[in-house]
Design a protein around this motif. Structure first.
Motif, PDB file in Angstrom:
ATOM      1  N   LEU A  39      18.745  16.301  12.396  1.00 34.32           N
ATOM      2  CA  LEU A  39      19.514  17.069  11.420  1.00 34.32           C
ATOM      3  C   LEU A  39      18.639  17.601  10.290  1.00 34.32           C
ATOM      4  CD1 LEU A  39      22.753  14.936  11.362  1.00 34.32           C
ATOM      5  CD2 LEU A  39      22.626  17.373  11.891  1.00 34.32           C
ATOM      6  N   PHE A  40      17.692  16.798   9.818  1.00 36.57           N
ATOM      7  CA  PHE A  40      16.794  17.273   8.770  1.00 36.57           C
ATOM      8  C   PHE A  40      16.011  18.502   9.250  1.00 36.57           C
ATOM      9  CE2 PHE A  40      16.589  12.786   6.807  1.00 36.57           C
ATOM     10  CZ  PHE A  40      17.518  13.123   5.835  1.00 36.57           C
ATOM     11  N   VAL A  41      15.550  18.461  10.489  1.00 39.70           N
ATOM     12  CA  VAL A  41      14.778  19.589  11.019  1.00 39.70           C
ATOM     13  C   VAL A  41      15.681  20.791  11.273  1.00 39.70           C
ATOM     14  CG1 VAL A  41      13.392  20.370  12.993  1.00 39.70           C
ATOM     15  CG2 VAL A  41      12.975  18.129  11.982  1.00 39.70           C
ATOM     16  N   GLU A  42      16.889  20.549  11.748  1.00 40.15           N
ATOM     17  CA  GLU A  42      17.817  21.643  12.031  1.00 40.15           C
ATOM     18  C   GLU A  42      18.319  22.319  10.751  1.00 40.15           C
ATOM     19  OE1 GLU A  42      21.073  20.141  14.298  1.00 40.15           O
ATOM     20  OE2 GLU A  42      19.785  19.348  15.886  1.00 40.15           O
ATOM     21  N   LYS A  43      18.668  21.518   9.735  1.00 34.86           N
ATOM     22  CA  LYS A  43      19.384  22.050   8.578  1.00 34.86           C
ATOM     23  C   LYS A  43      18.611  21.981   7.269  1.00 34.86           C
ATOM     24  CE  LYS A  43      23.767  21.325   8.399  1.00 34.86           C
ATOM     25  NZ  LYS A  43      25.121  20.717   8.285  1.00 34.86           N
ATOM     26  N   GLY A  44      17.534  21.207   7.220  1.00 30.54           N
ATOM     27  CA  GLY A  44      16.839  20.985   5.966  1.00 30.54           C
ATOM     28  C   GLY A  44      17.373  19.754   5.266  1.00 30.54           C
ATOM     29  N   PHE A  45      16.650  19.316   4.249  1.00 29.54           N
ATOM     30  CA  PHE A  45      17.053  18.092   3.546  1.00 29.54           C
ATOM     31  C   PHE A  45      18.316  18.311   2.725  1.00 29.54           C
ATOM     32  CE2 PHE A  45      17.025  15.295  -0.170  1.00 29.54           C
ATOM     33  CZ  PHE A  45      16.973  14.051   0.450  1.00 29.54           C
ATOM     34  N   ALA A  46      18.349  19.378   1.945  1.00 27.32           N
ATOM     35  CA  ALA A  46      19.471  19.596   1.033  1.00 27.32           C
ATOM     36  C   ALA A  46      20.787  19.769   1.780  1.00 27.32           C
ATOM     37  CB  ALA A  46      19.191  20.811   0.156  1.00 27.32           C
ATOM     38  N   ALA A  47      20.757  20.472   2.888  1.00 22.66           N
ATOM     39  CA  ALA A  47      21.991  20.799   3.602  1.00 22.66           C
ATOM     40  C   ALA A  47      22.492  19.678   4.502  1.00 22.66           C
ATOM     41  CB  ALA A  47      21.796  22.058   4.439  1.00 22.66           C
ATOM     42  N   THR A  48      21.658  18.683   4.761  1.00 21.48           N
ATOM     43  CA  THR A  48      22.066  17.575   5.628  1.00 21.48           C
ATOM     44  C   THR A  48      22.885  16.568   4.836  1.00 21.48           C
ATOM     45  OG1 THR A  48      20.138  17.797   7.082  1.00 21.48           O
ATOM     46  CG2 THR A  48      21.262  15.677   7.072  1.00 21.48           C
ATOM     47  N   ARG A  49      24.055  16.204   5.368  1.00 23.41           N
ATOM     48  CA  ARG A  49      24.913  15.201   4.732  1.00 23.41           C
ATOM     49  C   ARG A  49      24.837  13.896   5.514  1.00 23.41           C
ATOM     50  NH1 ARG A  49      30.029  16.054   5.131  1.00 23.41           N
ATOM     51  NH2 ARG A  49      29.902  17.596   6.819  1.00 23.41           N
ATOM     52  N   VAL A  50      24.887  12.800   4.786  1.00 23.17           N
ATOM     53  CA  VAL A  50      24.783  11.496   5.452  1.00 23.17           C
ATOM     54  C   VAL A  50      25.943  11.286   6.415  1.00 23.17           C
ATOM     55  CG1 VAL A  50      23.403  10.393   3.661  1.00 23.17           C
ATOM     56  CG2 VAL A  50      25.897  10.381   3.469  1.00 23.17           C
ATOM     57  N   GLU A  51      27.110  11.885   6.130  1.00 18.64           N
ATOM     58  CA  GLU A  51      28.245  11.764   7.037  1.00 18.64           C
ATOM     59  C   GLU A  51      27.905  12.353   8.405  1.00 18.64           C
ATOM     60  OE1 GLU A  51      28.305  12.981   4.031  1.00 18.64           O
ATOM     61  OE2 GLU A  51      30.004  12.190   2.857  1.00 18.64           O
ATOM     62  N   GLU A  52      27.160  13.459   8.399  1.00 17.40           N
ATOM     63  CA  GLU A  52      26.764  14.084   9.660  1.00 17.40           C
ATOM     64  C   GLU A  52      25.799  13.190  10.440  1.00 17.40           C
ATOM     65  OE1 GLU A  52      26.390  18.750   9.085  1.00 17.40           O
ATOM     66  OE2 GLU A  52      25.381  17.666   7.454  1.00 17.40           O
ATOM     67  N   VAL A  53      24.874  12.581   9.713  1.00 17.01           N
ATOM     68  CA  VAL A  53      23.912  11.695  10.364  1.00 17.01           C
ATOM     69  C   VAL A  53      24.648  10.526  11.020  1.00 17.01           C
ATOM     70  CG1 VAL A  53      21.951  10.159  10.034  1.00 17.01           C
ATOM     71  CG2 VAL A  53      22.068  12.324   8.779  1.00 17.01           C
ATOM     72  N   ALA A  54      25.569   9.921  10.265  1.00 16.77           N
ATOM     73  CA  ALA A  54      26.324   8.786  10.793  1.00 16.77           C
ATOM     74  C   ALA A  54      27.132   9.198  12.022  1.00 16.77           C
ATOM     75  CB  ALA A  54      27.234   8.224   9.716  1.00 16.77           C
ATOM     76  N   ALA A  55      27.788  10.356  11.941  1.00 21.57           N
ATOM     77  CA  ALA A  55      28.611  10.816  13.063  1.00 21.57           C
ATOM     78  C   ALA A  55      27.759  11.069  14.304  1.00 21.57           C
ATOM     79  CB  ALA A  55      29.358  12.084  12.661  1.00 21.57           C
ATOM     80  N   ARG A  56      26.592  11.673  14.118  1.00 22.62           N
ATOM     81  CA  ARG A  56      25.743  11.947  15.266  1.00 22.62           C
ATOM     82  C   ARG A  56      25.222  10.659  15.893  1.00 22.62           C
ATOM     83  NH1 ARG A  56      21.520  16.911  15.817  1.00 22.62           N
ATOM     84  NH2 ARG A  56      23.492  17.933  15.275  1.00 22.62           N
ATOM     85  N   ALA A  57      24.998   9.649  15.070  1.00 20.32           N
ATOM     86  CA  ALA A  57      24.529   8.358  15.585  1.00 20.32           C
ATOM     87  C   ALA A  57      25.670   7.501  16.114  1.00 20.32           C
ATOM     88  CB  ALA A  57      23.782   7.599  14.490  1.00 20.32           C
ATOM     89  N   GLY A  58      26.936   7.947  15.904  1.00 14.05           N
ATOM     90  CA  GLY A  58      28.083   7.212  16.418  1.00 14.05           C
ATOM     91  C   GLY A  58      28.463   6.000  15.605  1.00 14.05           C
ATOM     92  N   VAL A  59      28.173   6.042  14.282  1.00 16.26           N
ATOM     93  CA  VAL A  59      28.541   4.936  13.406  1.00 16.26           C
ATOM     94  C   VAL A  59      29.256   5.495  12.178  1.00 16.26           C
ATOM     95  CG1 VAL A  59      26.567   3.564  14.172  1.00 16.26           C
ATOM     96  CG2 VAL A  59      26.357   4.976  12.108  1.00 16.26           C
ATOM     97  N   SER A  60      29.748   4.606  11.354  1.00 10.38           N
ATOM     98  CA  SER A  60      30.419   5.035  10.137  1.00 10.38           C
ATOM     99  C   SER A  60      29.403   5.281   9.020  1.00 10.38           C
ATOM    100  CB  SER A  60      31.413   3.966   9.674  1.00 10.38           C
ATOM    101  OG  SER A  60      30.712   2.802   9.239  1.00 10.38           O
ATOM    102  N   LYS A  61      29.839   6.000   8.000  1.00  9.72           N
ATOM    103  CA  LYS A  61      28.980   6.233   6.840  1.00  9.72           C
ATOM    104  C   LYS A  61      28.601   4.909   6.184  1.00  9.72           C
ATOM    105  CE  LYS A  61      29.083   8.572   2.319  1.00  9.72           C
ATOM    106  NZ  LYS A  61      29.905   9.433   1.431  1.00  9.72           N
ATOM    107  N   GLY A  62      29.559   3.976   6.143  1.00  6.66           N
ATOM    108  CA  GLY A  62      29.273   2.675   5.547  1.00  6.66           C
ATOM    109  C   GLY A  62      28.196   1.923   6.298  1.00  6.66           C
ATOM    110  N   THR A  63      28.204   2.047   7.629  1.00  6.00           N
ATOM    111  CA  THR A  63      27.174   1.393   8.428  1.00  6.00           C
ATOM    112  C   THR A  63      25.803   1.965   8.116  1.00  6.00           C
ATOM    113  OG1 THR A  63      28.735   0.923  10.226  1.00  6.00           O
ATOM    114  CG2 THR A  63      26.378   0.924  10.774  1.00  6.00           C
TER     115      THR A  63
END
Length: 235
Positions: A39-63
């Motif tokens: 996601l960082f490479v696709e969208k850049g640092f500023a545009a990447t949200r932690v919610e997206e990272v969690a969703a792509r990894a198949g876990v919750s934001k809290g995890t």
């Protein structure tokens, strides 16, 4: 008939499930780092949200926050996992390298391409160059974790060449950029759709590295007629 023993009610699937969950928990940091890198490479640092990272990894934001307390820390972990963690391996390689320094420099450039440049991780270089002004703390971190160790490794190779009489005396402070610059161009070309390359054909990485290596090495070879006249060599 005696009552069924509680022990007999315990079946194999439960321990197997527990083991599977344990393996899954151990895998989560790596899965999060892989998702974050993409996601960082696709969208850049500023545009990447932690919610997206969690969703792509198949876990919750809290995890995610259990492993990485902030997006900044997640980015730092991605850099360490993908690039800077390799410097120990590279330094060990060169510690036991038996070939000439010309061969060592070729190995350095080619192994960098194979282990970083040809992978998604090379996009972090483009990211940090484009967003450094907005995130100076991350830029300073990248300089400390990637740029400085990389320059130190290249200086070590070039110094070896001078010590062995394979290279002429050069200013190491600037000579390192003769090695870094063509590799940076290759990365930027790869992650910018080859916009700086003439014609429709993409750069062939191996041909490009071979050509740049030849130019560098010819420039470093001892000059005919005696040693370099450089007045203040850097060592």
């Amino acid at each position: 008939m005696p009552p069924t023993s509680p022990t007999l009610l315990s079946s194999d699937p439960l321990p197997a499930t527990a083991a599977k969950r344990a393996r899954r928990k151990e895998a989560r940091p790596g899965e999060l780092l892989d998702a974050a890198l993409d996601l960082f490479v696709e969208k850049g640092f500023a545009a990447t949200r932690v919610e997206e990272v969690a969703a792509r990894a198949g876990v919750s934001k809290g995890t995610l926050f259990l492993y990485f307390p902030s997006k900044d820390e997640l980015f730092k972990a991605v850099v360490r996992h993908s690039i800077s963690g390799r410097f120990v391996e590279w330094n060990n390689d060169f510690q036991v390298f038996q070939g000439t320094t010309r061969e060592m420099l070729g190995y350095c450039m080619n192994s960098w391409w194979q282990r970083v440049g040809a992978t998604t991780a090379s996009g972090l270089t483009k990211l940090i160059m484009s967003e450094a002004g907005n995130f100076p703390e991350l830029a300073a971190f990248y300089r400390q974790e990637v740029v400085e160790p990389g320059h130190c490794l290249i200086r070590r190779i070039l110094q070896r060449g001078m010590d062995r009489g394979e290279f002429r005396t050069i200013d190491l402070d600037y000579a390192v950029y003769s090695v870094v610059a063509p590799l940076l161009f290759l990365v930027l070309s790869r992650h910018s759709m080859g916009v700086c390359v003439s014609g429709d054909a993409e750069l062939d990485p191996q041909r490009y590295i071979d050509m740049q290596l030849g130019i560098i090495l010819d420039g470093l070879s001892p000059r005919r007629g005696g040693p370099s006249a450089d007045p203040k060599p850097k060592v």
